[in-house]
Motif scaffolding. Structure first.
Motif: not given
Length: 176
Positions: A47-54, A83-87, A109-112, A121-126
């Protein structure tokens, strides 16, 4: 080889767009499916509608050597417009871990995002590991090729990141 620190790759790009515009694109989890050669579809779960921790989302992927696979991602970092990061875990036990554990992801994964004047400046890393993945299966079959297998996968991931960053840049800048 696939230690807790894990092999990693990342890229960055200059966007002629403000952080709020870029952030809206970065946190649209469906967008990479339009830009990545591997990711096909990404729905939010529970039921998530967007990014949130967890919050969790499923990833439906296709790779020419591995075929189709499903993953589940857990948002682990979220700092508004920064920062937006997920495992990513393997919910189906495809790679040998019967219980998916976000503390031992397949990848992280991580966007900074960093403001630069009116631009961004957008960084993406894995980072690969420490959990088992398709790379683990390939190394199990041919351990003498372990370094080459990891290098090959990192090159693929770099290509995917570059495609995603170029797509985000184009979308962010067309709205100027």
């Amino acid at each position: 080889m696939l230690s807790a620190e894990g092999p990693r790759v990342g890229c960055d790009g200059h966007m002629e767009a403000g952080p709020s515009r870029v952030w809206g694109l970065v946190t649209d989890i469906g967008l990479p499916a339009r830009l990545s050669p591997e990711l096909r579809r990404v729905p939010w779960l529970d039921g998530a509608k967007g990014p949130a921790i967890g919050a969790r989302f499923a990833g439906y992927n296709h790779h020419r050597l591995v075929g189709d696979r499903r993953t589940v991602s857990h948002v682990v970092e979220l700092e508004d417009q920064r920062v937006f990061g997920w495992v990513v875990v393997d919910p189906d036990g495809r790679y040998g871990d019967s219980a998916p554990d976000p503390a031992k992801p397949l990848v992280a994964w991580r966007f900074e995002l960093e403001p630069e004047g009116a631009d961004s400046i957008l960084r993406q890393a894995v980072r690969i590991g420490p959990g088992r993945s398709g790379i683990s299966l390939a190394i199990d079959r041919t351990p003498e090729r372990g370094e080459a297998i990891v290098a090959f996968r990192l090159a693929e991931l770099r290509t995917n990141i570059e495609a995603t960053l170029l797509g985000i840049k184009a979308l962010a800048e067309e709205a100027r």
